[in-house]
Design a protein around this motif. Sequence first.
Motif, PDB file in Angstrom:
ATOM      1  N   LYS A  74      38.532  47.012  47.321  1.00  0.00           N
ATOM      2  CA  LYS A  74      39.567  46.038  47.689  1.00  0.00           C
ATOM      3  C   LYS A  74      39.909  45.162  46.489  1.00  0.00           C
ATOM      4  O   LYS A  74      41.083  44.901  46.211  1.00  0.00           O
ATOM      5  CB  LYS A  74      39.081  45.183  48.855  1.00  0.00           C
ATOM      6  N   GLN A  75      38.888  44.707  45.759  1.00  0.00           N
ATOM      7  CA  GLN A  75      39.118  43.886  44.571  1.00  0.00           C
ATOM      8  C   GLN A  75      39.930  44.662  43.541  1.00  0.00           C
ATOM      9  O   GLN A  75      40.892  44.139  42.973  1.00  0.00           O
ATOM     10  CB  GLN A  75      37.799  43.434  43.961  1.00  0.00           C
ATOM     11  N   ASN A  78      43.558  44.951  44.638  1.00  0.00           N
ATOM     12  CA  ASN A  78      44.263  43.683  44.485  1.00  0.00           C
ATOM     13  C   ASN A  78      44.581  43.367  43.018  1.00  0.00           C
ATOM     14  O   ASN A  78      45.639  42.835  42.715  1.00  0.00           O
ATOM     15  CB  ASN A  78      43.470  42.542  45.111  1.00  0.00           C
ATOM     16  N   GLU A  79      43.652  43.683  42.133  1.00  0.00           N
ATOM     17  CA  GLU A  79      43.866  43.402  40.714  1.00  0.00           C
ATOM     18  C   GLU A  79      44.931  44.314  40.123  1.00  0.00           C
ATOM     19  O   GLU A  79      45.657  43.919  39.217  1.00  0.00           O
ATOM     20  CB  GLU A  79      42.553  43.517  39.943  1.00  0.00           C
ATOM     21  N   LYS A  81      47.524  45.378  41.720  1.00  0.00           N
ATOM     22  CA  LYS A  81      48.827  44.920  42.201  1.00  0.00           C
ATOM     23  C   LYS A  81      49.371  43.793  41.335  1.00  0.00           C
ATOM     24  O   LYS A  81      50.571  43.624  41.218  1.00  0.00           O
ATOM     25  CB  LYS A  81      48.710  44.401  43.651  1.00  0.00           C
ATOM     26  N   SER A  82      48.457  43.018  40.745  1.00  0.00           N
ATOM     27  CA  SER A  82      48.857  41.836  39.959  1.00  0.00           C
ATOM     28  C   SER A  82      49.493  42.210  38.642  1.00  0.00           C
ATOM     29  O   SER A  82      49.303  43.144  38.037  1.00  0.00           O
ATOM     30  CB  SER A  82      47.646  40.956  39.671  1.00  0.00           C
TER      31      SER A  82
END
Length: 82
Positions: A74-75, A78-79, A81-82
């Motif tokens: 998940k981390q 999310n990273e 996507k940034s």
Amino acid sequence: MNNQILGNFLTERSAKVMKNIEKEIHKEVSEGICEFFGIGDITKLNEDQIDQVINAQETRDRGFLKLGYNLVLKQLKNERKS
């Protein structure tokens, strides 16, 4: 006797403790992954290594390691996507 539903009561009561446990599991699994691959941070995983983490996660039915793999993936998601 409390008029709340047991599940809601326990969720509210234990949310902070569970979050701390989740952080510890994430930390332990992240450090283990880094040690296994000889890297300093999970964000340095290459695609093949991420595939290995996904495979390890998929072979677990449940438990702390499954949760840890889920948190790491998940981390990473999310990273990216940034």
